[in-house]
Design an enzyme around this catalytic site. Structure first.
Site, PDB file in Angstrom:
ATOM      1  N   LYS B  78      42.195  37.849  49.078  1.00 24.86           N
ATOM      2  CA  LYS B  78      43.381  38.611  48.677  1.00 24.86           C
ATOM      3  C   LYS B  78      43.772  39.608  49.768  1.00 24.86           C
ATOM      4  CE  LYS B  78      44.949  41.476  44.742  1.00 24.86           C
ATOM      5  NZ  LYS B  78      44.508  42.103  43.465  1.00 24.86           N
ATOM      6  N   SER B 153      47.391  40.862  39.695  1.00 23.59           N
ATOM      7  CA  SER B 153      47.894  40.985  41.032  1.00 23.59           C
ATOM      8  C   SER B 153      47.244  40.044  42.047  1.00 23.59           C
ATOM      9  CB  SER B 153      47.715  42.426  41.502  1.00 23.59           C
ATOM     10  OG  SER B 153      46.337  42.746  41.589  1.00 23.59           O
ATOM     11  N   SER B 177      43.536  41.919  37.011  1.00 15.69           N
ATOM     12  CA  SER B 177      44.207  41.247  38.128  1.00 15.69           C
ATOM     13  C   SER B 177      43.533  39.984  38.653  1.00 15.69           C
ATOM     14  CB  SER B 177      44.395  42.230  39.292  1.00 15.69           C
ATOM     15  OG  SER B 177      45.480  43.102  39.021  1.00 15.69           O
TER      16      SER B 177
END
Lengths: 445, 445
Positions: B78, B153, B177
């Site tokens: 990420k 996210s 997330s």
């Protein structure tokens, strides 16, 4: 200043109780005779309960069931600390008529040690202020000049000791509330490391910073009480009887020494001169160091604002008129501090803690004045140096933020009013601190 | 859904690498070929760096220098997690052109384990949202229906795994997330107990709640990655190779069982029916319990608001125009949350933690849906159940507040879109959780 216990140490009293030249019941009688109502130190006197405790102490001491250095000693307890069966008023109309059901943890320890609880002492409303003249019970008065503040928030505890009414009192200290009135009244006040004396049964002000502390005539007496009331490492926790003063403290001979003087930033120059003179006479080789006390006070304020308002949010919403006006105004401002300031302050606190830990590896003791001014007249809200509320805690609150042991000890006078030195150390070095404080107290000036 | 790694487990790939039927370099090539730019999962591909790592893995595996189950495996990271030499963009114009100097702690662990880092995956701006369509890099698209949100996210990490581009991706999870996009995209996402995988080098969102987690095709693969990346108790920390699936999990036979279903409060009834049906088929004796998820979401919001704004206060003051508008609006609201709400929430959190600890002494596993809805169309800000921002975390953020291990696993479909079950357990019982999640994943439906 004429109370029976002025100038009498716990060691003297303990010796007299064991020699049979004094009795606990007699000491209690002296304490009650010594109460000067005009000073407004006590909000509750428990003559009956104290008489029972004193008689029990006399019986036990007579049968050699010795509970140690507080056995038979009259003690006063700040009125935000619960004593079962007595009112806990918090200096606030919100708690008018409120009676405690249980003893606070520190009160249980006092009873276990055989102390005689004489009564409850006045506090700045909810312990939320350093002047001692904002309270539903009216102002406490300074025994050195009754037109002046006692300081607070452990106002009555300091006054009761300074007036010689009791040899020992229990206070609490969130930003300086033991050390401020001790300094203004010319006695000794000790705030141990965070958590050393349990806060169970003590009404909170700001939980991150709340400490229980002790007020007495001398550092040695603070040490005695501290060792009875605190959670100490095994081997240190047994109260010794009779009290043996620690070996005189000698700073290490290395360059810079192990004592460091923190230069105060905003202070009455006469106060600084008096305190620095005493410190220099005792520790001529003290190094000089800087700690950003203003930054620490900002950190203190951001955290205290949010924690204090959290305690009182419902009272502010439901019955604002029951607060003293200055307390309400302060709370309303505190309630508006945004949460991210609290979070930021907690991070800064962690950073400063690391810096001061480094300083305390180089120096055993940090020394600075306790107060930047002498006790102002009752009702004052400012001084030449600015508003009193932030000024009164400007040299003390740092050590609540950092949770370090700190003591205030008399270090001279300015204009006839007491000034005080403050000593700070790392947890574990308390005996150095008490010994150094004794040297400051007895320094020629 | 056609990527090479769809349906291929880490155990399969590990076996193939060691049998010589696959090479790390070959797997990397398959990964790069499988990238579908229209889904916008990746913001950076590191073809060169990955090729070097893959060649090294092939050499080491060829010489029996076996680093365990991630050796030679392509992994995506990420884009709020630092990989030295690659951009860390945070999905934000604030970090345009920013290159990381050091590897995050979890990246160091990936490299030590011989994993091949393919590139960086898209994130909701600053990980501050659950939709995955608010980012300077544009929206990530759901491989199951590219007109729909991936969830966030950790948007790109979920999409990269769901599209079969990589078998494993690293995400972060502050309020859900990892689990939210795993649920929306039909894969598995695991958030370990708080602190299990270190957050060093990960851009903070709300430090009390920030967790590093893993996304993969199956619970067993999440377990493998977790055991390599986490700090585990001694004796458990040695990665086993090849991976042995745990014994099938059997709930205890006592009345009430050791599995408890938490009734969700606000949820699309079709989603609830689908997930509850799967859970009931696998755990017919599951008890039914209540946890006040709304209260936990309030606690979450008060704490996250203040912690998130503290991270961004200077950016909001200095360059508000660089934020995506929804992010800025959310931050501005968050910055106004008063500090006493933060303090109150921390106290409530401690109380709820004690209640849930009691629940987790009676039940080994708590089960509930991960999401109350299926993936909405990109750009949506609300649903029948209300605004998306609070809705998306309504079943997940509780487990960040409590710091408990939680996994999301596919549990059926509604209208052709994936729905997911979420399993929660106490720290130390992770293997029960992985085993139960495997049973849910493979349940007939």
């Amino acid at each position: 200043m004429g109370g029976f216990f002025a100038g009498r140490t716990l060691a003297d009293l303990g010796a007299a109780l064991r020699a049979g030249t004094e009795s606990a019941s007699g000491l209690l009688e002296r304490a009650l005779e010594s109460v000067d109502p005009s000073l407004n130190a006590f909000v509750t006197l428990d003559e009956e309960g104290a008489a029972v405790a004193a008689r029990q102490a006399d019986e036990e001491l007579g049968s050699s069931a010795d509970r140690g250095p507080l056995h038979g000693i009259p003690v006063a307890v700040k009125d935000i600390i619960d004593v079962a069966g007595l009112p806990t008023g918090m200096g606030s109309a919100h708690f008018a008529g409120h009676t405690a059901e249980h003893d606070a943890a520190v009160v249980t320890r006092l009873r276990t040690a055989g102390a005689v609880i004489v009564g409850k002492t006045g506090t700045h409303e909810f312990a939320y202020g350093g002047t001692g003249d904002v309270s539903a019970d009216g102002p406490c008065r300074n025994p050195r000049d009754p037109s002046r503040m006692s300081g607070g928030s452990s106002s009555g505890s300091a006054v009761a000791v300074a007036a010689g009414t009791v040899p020992l009192a229990i206070g609490t200290d969130t930003g300086g509330s033991v050390r401020i009135p001790a300094a203004f009244c010319g006695i000794t006040g000790f705030k141990p490391r965070f958590g050393a004396i349990p806060t169970g049964g003590v009404f909170p002000l700001a939980r991150s910073f709340d400490h229980v502390g002790v007020l007495a005539g001398t550092p040695a007496d603070c040490r005695t009480a501290y060792r009875v009331l605190a959670d100490l490492p095994p081997g240190l926790s047994e109260p010794r009887e009779p009290f043996e003063p620690p070996e005189p403290f000698e700073p290490r001979p290395e360059p810079g020494g192990s004592v460091a003087w923190i230069e105060p930033q905003e202070i009455d120059p006469d106060v600084e001169r008096a305190v620095a003179g005493t410190v220099r006479a005792v520790f001529p080789d003290a190094a000089s160091v800087k700690v950003d006390l203003k930054e620490l006070r900002r950190v203190f304020a951001a955290i205290q604002d949010s924690e204090a308002y959290e305690v009182h949010a419902e009272r502010v919403a439901d019955a604002p008129e029951l607060f003293q006006r200055p307390t309400l105004e302060r709370l309303e401002r505190a309630g508006r501090t945004p949460g991210w300031r609290y979070v930021r302050a907690e991070r800064e606190r962690a950073e400063i803690r690391r810096e001061v830990e480094v300083l305390l590896r180089r120096h055993d003791l940090l020394v600075l004045p306790t107060m930047p001014i002498t006790a102002p007249p009752i009702g004052t809200t400012g001084s030449d140096l600015g508003p009193l509320t932030p000024l009164l805690i400007s040299l003390t609150c740092a050590w609540n933020v950092l949770g370090l042991p700190a003591i205030s000890v008399p270090a001279g006078t300015v204009g006839g009013l007491p000034v005080a030195a403050q000593l700070v150390t790392r947890p574990g070095a308390e005996d150095l601190l008490f010994a150094a404080a004794e040297r400051l107290r007895s320094a020629p000036r």
